[in-house]
Write an enzyme that holds these catalytic residues in place. Structure first.
Site, PDB file in Angstrom:
ATOM      1  N   ASP A   9     -15.368 -16.847  27.727  1.00 26.13           N
ATOM      2  CA  ASP A   9     -14.926 -15.785  26.791  1.00 26.13           C
ATOM      3  C   ASP A   9     -14.416 -16.610  25.593  1.00 26.13           C
ATOM      4  O   ASP A   9     -13.885 -17.738  25.742  1.00 26.13           O
ATOM      5  CB  ASP A   9     -14.021 -15.051  27.280  1.00 26.13           C
ATOM      6  CG  ASP A   9     -13.574 -13.690  26.867  1.00 26.13           C
ATOM      7  OD1 ASP A   9     -14.473 -13.287  26.004  1.00 26.13           O
ATOM      8  OD2 ASP A   9     -12.547 -13.053  27.187  1.00 26.13           O
ATOM      9  N   GLY A  10     -14.375 -15.844  24.570  1.00 24.72           N
ATOM     10  CA  GLY A  10     -13.463 -16.524  23.172  1.00 24.72           C
ATOM     11  C   GLY A  10     -12.518 -15.276  22.848  1.00 24.72           C
ATOM     12  O   GLY A  10     -12.617 -14.221  23.055  1.00 24.72           O
ATOM     13  N   GLU A  47     -16.816 -17.396  20.997  1.00 25.19           N
ATOM     14  CA  GLU A  47     -17.762 -16.998  22.038  1.00 25.19           C
ATOM     15  C   GLU A  47     -18.829 -18.146  22.121  1.00 25.19           C
ATOM     16  O   GLU A  47     -19.131 -18.332  23.399  1.00 25.19           O
ATOM     17  CB  GLU A  47     -18.244 -15.500  21.926  1.00 25.19           C
ATOM     18  CG  GLU A  47     -17.228 -14.441  21.792  1.00 25.19           C
ATOM     19  CD  GLU A  47     -16.663 -13.835  23.287  1.00 25.19           C
ATOM     20  OE1 GLU A  47     -17.270 -14.410  24.121  1.00 25.19           O
ATOM     21  OE2 GLU A  47     -15.943 -13.128  23.160  1.00 25.19           O
ATOM     22  N   ASP A  69     -18.810 -11.420  27.796  1.00 25.62           N
ATOM     23  CA  ASP A  69     -18.526 -10.005  27.499  1.00 25.62           C
ATOM     24  C   ASP A  69     -18.854 -10.082  25.946  1.00 25.62           C
ATOM     25  O   ASP A  69     -19.025  -9.084  25.236  1.00 25.62           O
ATOM     26  CB  ASP A  69     -17.305  -9.651  27.509  1.00 25.62           C
ATOM     27  CG  ASP A  69     -16.321 -10.525  26.661  1.00 25.62           C
ATOM     28  OD1 ASP A  69     -16.676 -11.304  25.967  1.00 25.62           O
ATOM     29  OD2 ASP A  69     -15.017 -10.141  26.962  1.00 25.62           O
ATOM     30  N   HIS A 125     -12.658  -6.734  29.774  1.00 19.32           N
ATOM     31  CA  HIS A 125     -11.351  -6.167  29.858  1.00 19.32           C
ATOM     32  C   HIS A 125     -11.632  -4.884  30.764  1.00 19.32           C
ATOM     33  O   HIS A 125     -10.908  -4.000  30.600  1.00 19.32           O
ATOM     34  CB  HIS A 125     -10.487  -5.564  28.538  1.00 19.32           C
ATOM     35  CG  HIS A 125     -10.581  -6.922  27.633  1.00 19.32           C
ATOM     36  ND1 HIS A 125      -9.620  -7.897  27.986  1.00 19.32           N
ATOM     37  CD2 HIS A 125     -11.143  -7.171  26.334  1.00 19.32           C
ATOM     38  CE1 HIS A 125      -9.746  -8.834  26.712  1.00 19.32           C
ATOM     39  NE2 HIS A 125     -10.510  -8.381  25.952  1.00 19.32           N
ATOM     40  N   ASP A 135     -10.928 -14.853  29.803  1.00 23.92           N
ATOM     41  CA  ASP A 135     -10.188 -14.418  28.870  1.00 23.92           C
ATOM     42  C   ASP A 135      -8.759 -15.022  28.916  1.00 23.92           C
ATOM     43  O   ASP A 135      -8.271 -15.318  27.681  1.00 23.92           O
ATOM     44  CB  ASP A 135     -10.208 -13.035  29.087  1.00 23.92           C
ATOM     45  CG  ASP A 135      -9.186 -12.223  27.765  1.00 23.92           C
ATOM     46  OD1 ASP A 135      -9.621 -12.332  26.481  1.00 23.92           O
ATOM     47  OD2 ASP A 135      -8.222 -11.714  28.228  1.00 23.92           O
TER      48      ASP A 135
END
Length: 146
Positions: A9-10, A47, A69, A125, A135
């Site tokens: 994740d970023g 990302e 994501d 999320h 995250d």
């Protein structure tokens, strides 16, 4: 080939602004977490950096499941990149590809790493444990800049 499950994740506080990337890697019982940050960046760059750092951390060819994501990264590496390369790193509208430096780096890792990679999009999320941890790590990357 060792099976490895990777969640990436970023994060970015302001876009552009300070950003971070996070990686959760699992190979059997072994778990490794990575994170880092950049002072002036974008969410898309973070990302991409998360996936680049994850693949760079692998020491030998593996069977890799990457869960992310970011449709930008997943579609970019599985659908759009061949066209970008054929057009000299230009989009269909003849504009330079954004983040081409990172796309080239990721492409090299995918092509040269010897890994068998599958790409899986997950809703961010939404309570997916691996994505939630990635995250948190990405946000740690942002915090590490302070």
């Amino acid at each position: 080939m060792t099976p490895v499950i990777i969640h990436t994740d970023g994060a970015c506080k302001g876009n552009p602004g300070p950003g971070g990337w996070g990686v959760l890697m699992q190979a059997g019982e072994h778990v490794r977490e990575l994170f880092g940050g950049e002072t002036q960046t974008t969410n898309n760059r973070m990302e991409l950096m998360a996936v680049i750092q994850a693949l760079t951390a692998l020491k030998r060819p593996c069977r890799v499941e990457i869960h992310l994501d970011s449709e930008y990264v997943r579609k970019g590496i599985t659908e759009w990149i061949a066209g970008w390369k054929a057009k000299g790193w230009r989009t269909a509208s003849k504009q330079p590809v954004k983040n081409a430096d990172l796309w080239r780096q990721l492409d090299d890792l995918v092509q040269q790493g010897g890994h068998d990679i599958s790409w899986h999009w997950v809703k961010g999320h939404a309570g997916h444990a691996g994505n939630e941890r990635a995250d948190e790590l990405a946000n740690q990357g942002v915090e590490s800049l302070r």
